[in-house]
Scaffold this motif. Structure first.
Motif, mmCIF file in Angstrom:
data_model
loop_
_atom_site.group_PDB
_atom_site.id
_atom_site.type_symbol
_atom_site.label_atom_id
_atom_site.label_comp_id
_atom_site.label_asym_id
_atom_site.label_seq_id
_atom_site.Cartn_x
_atom_site.Cartn_y
_atom_site.Cartn_z
ATOM 1 N N LEU A 143 0.780 -1.205 -0.057
ATOM 2 C CA LEU A 143 0.055 0.093 0.144
ATOM 3 C C LEU A 143 0.949 1.091 0.036
ATOM 4 O O LEU A 143 0.771 2.147 -0.657
ATOM 5 C CB LEU A 143 -0.800 -0.019 1.252
ATOM 6 C CG LEU A 143 -1.768 1.296 1.564
ATOM 7 C CD1 LEU A 143 -2.740 1.508 0.359
ATOM 8 C CD2 LEU A 143 -2.419 1.232 2.879
ATOM 9 N N ASP A 144 1.933 1.270 0.921
ATOM 10 C CA ASP A 144 2.674 2.531 0.889
ATOM 11 C C ASP A 144 3.443 2.642 -0.641
ATOM 12 O O ASP A 144 3.469 3.797 -0.956
ATOM 13 C CB ASP A 144 3.988 2.463 1.920
ATOM 14 C CG ASP A 144 3.408 2.335 3.348
ATOM 15 O OD1 ASP A 144 2.015 2.913 3.544
ATOM 16 O OD2 ASP A 144 4.130 1.666 4.104
ATOM 17 N N GLU A 145 3.951 1.642 -1.080
ATOM 18 C CA GLU A 145 4.543 1.726 -2.610
ATOM 19 C C GLU A 145 3.294 2.070 -3.427
ATOM 20 O O GLU A 145 3.875 3.108 -4.361
ATOM 21 C CB GLU A 145 5.007 0.307 -2.874
ATOM 22 C CG GLU A 145 5.847 0.464 -4.327
ATOM 23 C CD GLU A 145 6.411 -0.875 -4.385
ATOM 24 O OE1 GLU A 145 6.873 -1.020 -5.798
ATOM 25 O OE2 GLU A 145 6.254 -1.971 -3.709
ATOM 26 N N MET A 146 2.193 1.841 -3.344
ATOM 27 C CA MET A 146 1.364 2.347 -4.344
ATOM 28 C C MET A 146 0.984 4.016 -4.279
ATOM 29 O O MET A 146 1.020 4.533 -5.140
ATOM 30 C CB MET A 146 -0.186 1.611 -4.167
ATOM 31 C CG MET A 146 -1.324 1.934 -4.907
ATOM 32 S SD MET A 146 -2.602 1.213 -4.560
ATOM 33 C CE MET A 146 -3.372 2.206 -3.233
ATOM 34 N N LEU A 147 1.101 4.328 -2.941
ATOM 35 C CA LEU A 147 0.702 5.666 -2.725
ATOM 36 C C LEU A 147 1.864 6.563 -3.338
ATOM 37 O O LEU A 147 1.778 7.724 -3.604
ATOM 38 C CB LEU A 147 0.559 5.984 -1.146
ATOM 39 C CG LEU A 147 -0.806 5.337 -0.286
ATOM 40 C CD1 LEU A 147 -0.688 5.533 0.853
ATOM 41 C CD2 LEU A 147 -1.893 5.778 -1.515
ATOM 42 N N LEU A 148 3.308 5.867 -3.064
ATOM 43 C CA LEU A 148 4.456 6.649 -3.452
ATOM 44 C C LEU A 148 4.289 6.984 -5.026
ATOM 45 O O LEU A 148 4.462 8.023 -5.518
ATOM 46 C CB LEU A 148 5.579 6.054 -3.019
ATOM 47 C CG LEU A 148 6.897 6.684 -3.435
ATOM 48 C CD1 LEU A 148 6.995 8.065 -2.655
ATOM 49 C CD2 LEU A 148 8.033 5.564 -2.981
ATOM 50 N N ARG A 149 4.204 5.725 -5.743
ATOM 51 C CA ARG A 149 4.093 5.831 -7.197
ATOM 52 C C ARG A 149 3.043 6.604 -7.555
ATOM 53 O O ARG A 149 3.352 7.264 -8.629
ATOM 54 C CB ARG A 149 3.858 4.295 -7.650
ATOM 55 C CG ARG A 149 4.881 3.344 -7.612
ATOM 56 C CD ARG A 149 4.607 1.775 -7.906
ATOM 57 N NE ARG A 149 5.472 0.990 -8.262
ATOM 58 C CZ ARG A 149 6.008 0.464 -9.313
ATOM 59 N NH1 ARG A 149 5.427 0.848 -10.349
ATOM 60 N NH2 ARG A 149 7.092 -0.351 -9.144
ATOM 61 N N LEU A 150 1.827 6.861 -6.766
ATOM 62 C CA LEU A 150 0.766 7.726 -7.569
ATOM 63 C C LEU A 150 0.531 8.862 -6.903
ATOM 64 O O LEU A 150 -0.364 9.707 -7.234
ATOM 65 C CB LEU A 150 -0.588 6.881 -7.496
ATOM 66 C CG LEU A 150 -0.639 5.764 -8.482
ATOM 67 C CD1 LEU A 150 -1.253 4.684 -7.919
ATOM 68 C CD2 LEU A 150 -1.330 6.340 -9.742
ATOM 69 N N ASP A 151 1.816 9.163 -5.951
ATOM 70 C CA ASP A 151 1.991 10.733 -5.386
ATOM 71 C C ASP A 151 0.616 10.982 -4.638
ATOM 72 O O ASP A 151 0.000 12.006 -4.880
ATOM 73 C CB ASP A 151 2.130 11.518 -6.326
ATOM 74 C CG ASP A 151 2.629 13.053 -5.787
ATOM 75 O OD1 ASP A 151 2.976 12.933 -4.472
ATOM 76 O OD2 ASP A 151 2.333 14.148 -6.279
ATOM 77 N N ALA A 152 -0.031 9.937 -3.970
ATOM 78 C CA ALA A 152 -1.354 10.094 -3.199
ATOM 79 C C ALA A 152 -1.178 10.128 -1.836
ATOM 80 O O ALA A 152 -0.188 9.342 -1.194
ATOM 81 C CB ALA A 152 -2.265 9.020 -3.614
ATOM 82 N N GLN A 153 -1.935 10.646 -0.984
ATOM 83 C CA GLN A 153 -2.298 10.871 0.400
ATOM 84 C C GLN A 153 -2.990 9.657 1.024
ATOM 85 O O GLN A 153 -2.873 9.607 2.280
ATOM 86 C CB GLN A 153 -2.347 11.885 1.013
ATOM 87 C CG GLN A 153 -1.617 13.207 0.365
ATOM 88 C CD GLN A 153 -0.430 13.038 0.878
ATOM 89 O OE1 GLN A 153 0.056 12.793 1.968
ATOM 90 N NE2 GLN A 153 0.595 13.081 -0.001
ATOM 91 N N SER A 154 -4.057 8.993 0.026
ATOM 92 C CA SER A 154 -4.988 8.223 0.764
ATOM 93 C C SER A 154 -5.176 7.157 -0.547
ATOM 94 O O SER A 154 -4.776 7.351 -1.549
ATOM 95 C CB SER A 154 -6.023 9.071 0.956
ATOM 96 O OG SER A 154 -7.008 9.146 -0.051
ATOM 97 N N GLY A 155 -5.283 5.760 0.066
ATOM 98 C CA GLY A 155 -5.509 4.722 -0.876
ATOM 99 C C GLY A 155 -5.917 3.467 -0.177
ATOM 100 O O GLY A 155 -6.167 3.447 1.054
ATOM 101 N N GLU A 156 -6.255 2.607 -0.841
ATOM 102 C CA GLU A 156 -6.763 1.063 -0.424
ATOM 103 C C GLU A 156 -6.506 0.087 -1.488
ATOM 104 O O GLU A 156 -6.644 0.296 -2.724
ATOM 105 C CB GLU A 156 -8.480 1.251 -0.493
ATOM 106 C CG GLU A 156 -9.118 0.032 0.256
ATOM 107 C CD GLU A 156 -10.407 0.384 0.413
ATOM 108 O OE1 GLU A 156 -10.900 0.895 1.279
ATOM 109 O OE2 GLU A 156 -11.330 -0.224 -0.501
ATOM 110 N N ILE A 157 -6.199 -0.989 -0.842
ATOM 111 C CA ILE A 157 -6.075 -2.239 -1.792
ATOM 112 C C ILE A 157 -6.903 -3.205 -1.008
ATOM 113 O O ILE A 157 -6.670 -3.597 -0.059
ATOM 114 C CB ILE A 157 -4.515 -2.602 -1.608
ATOM 115 C CG1 ILE A 157 -3.700 -1.728 -2.499
ATOM 116 C CG2 ILE A 157 -4.506 -3.866 -2.488
ATOM 117 C CD1 ILE A 157 -1.925 -1.996 -2.542
ATOM 118 N N GLU A 158 -7.710 -3.802 -1.777
ATOM 119 C CA GLU A 158 -8.686 -4.996 -1.328
ATOM 120 C C GLU A 158 -8.548 -6.255 -2.112
ATOM 121 O O GLU A 158 -8.442 -6.121 -3.588
ATOM 122 C CB GLU A 158 -10.025 -4.476 -1.306
ATOM 123 C CG GLU A 158 -10.968 -5.695 -0.781
ATOM 124 C CD GLU A 158 -12.510 -5.455 -0.957
ATOM 125 O OE1 GLU A 158 -13.386 -6.204 -0.870
ATOM 126 O OE2 GLU A 158 -12.731 -4.106 -1.245
#
Length: 269
Positions: A89-104
């Motif tokens: 999840l942390d890697e996804m937020l870094l790649r997409l320059d996002a402050q919030s996110g979710e993986i299900e």
């Protein structure tokens, strides 16, 4: 230098948006992908997961980069457990320059079980969900959910009948927001231990006798199932918040009996 990969291609998604409306979740869903998991014993189990991946989009940005979600899955990585999913999840937020996110992730999970008398081994499948989520300015959270099939036997039927009692297969769903790591096996065992009897993939005649008598000696209403499991969940310090549901597929009606309890566990020093 005339190869297509060197052509300038405008990035429309990264352009400014004038509507000034933030999007809470944007990404991909319904994506099926092979998944390697670590089980409770540290063994690798391979399955196929259905994934949803999303991030929050600021009001000034037109769109997210959808391809980066799939790129993340294509990265070589060790088999997943709850802690590694949080790192993903942390890697996804870094790649997409996002402050919030979710993986299900939703997937079938197999547990090897031994029959109670013959010890014949067989696999039984369980539905499992893992949700890693981060809200802006908050810590990441992970939710683990399982659906365990069990047997429930009606206490009223046993009490009023001269012989026998009606029983049914029940689906117990436990959803737990975790403070620290737990495995699907642990939630499954908790559900099975509080049922009239657990179910098995393979039973010999001596095993059938055992499970029939076990259920008869341990009758439970749908209310009993959720209450007994709730008491177990309330004592688990690794769980911050929980929900337990039971749907009993009645054998004498054309409808189900249903019960649900949810709660929170205080943080102990």
């Amino acid at each position: 230098m005339n190869a297509p990969e060197y052509f300038f291609l405008p990035d429309i998604q990264a352009s400014a948006d004038q509507r000034q409306l933030a999007i809470h979740k944007v990404g991909v869903r319904g994506l099926r992908y092979p998944l390697a998991l670590l089980d409770a014993a540290g063994r690798v189990q391979n399955t196929v997961a259905r994934l949803s991946m999303s991030v929050g989009l600021p009001p000034e940005v037109k769109g997210t980069h959808m391809s980066r979600f799939v790129e993340l899955l294509e990265e070589k990585r060790a088999p997943l457990n709850v802690n590694r999913l949080l790192r993903m999840l942390d890697e996804m937020l870094l790649r997409l320059d996002a402050q919030s996110g979710e993986i299900e992730l939703a997937f079938p999970y197999f547990i090897s079980k031994a029959a109670p008398v013959s010890a014949a081994k067989s696999l039984l499948d369980y539905d499992v969900r893992m949700i890693a989520e981060k809200r802006a300015g908050q810590r990441s959270e992970l939710t683990l959910a399982i659906v365990a099939p069990v047997t429930s036997l009606c206490p009223c039927s046993r009490e009023i009948s001269a012989y026998g009692a009606h029983n049914q297969r029940s689906h117990i769903t436990i959803s737990a927001r975790l403070r620290s790591g737990m495995s699907p096996e642990e939630l499954v065992r908790l559900a099975e231990e509080e049922a009239s009897c657990e179910v098995f993939g393979l039973l010999k005649r001596a095993d059938e006798k055992w499970v029939t008598e076990r259920a008869y000696d341990n009758p439970k209403f749908v209310e009993d199932l959720v209450r007994d499991i709730a008491l177990r969940l309330m004592k688990e310090p690794r769980i911050a918040q929980w929900t337990v549901k039971s749907e009993n597929f009645e054998s004498i009606h054309n409808h189900s009996a249903y019960a649900e309890i949810c709660g929170e566990n205080p943080q102990h020093a």
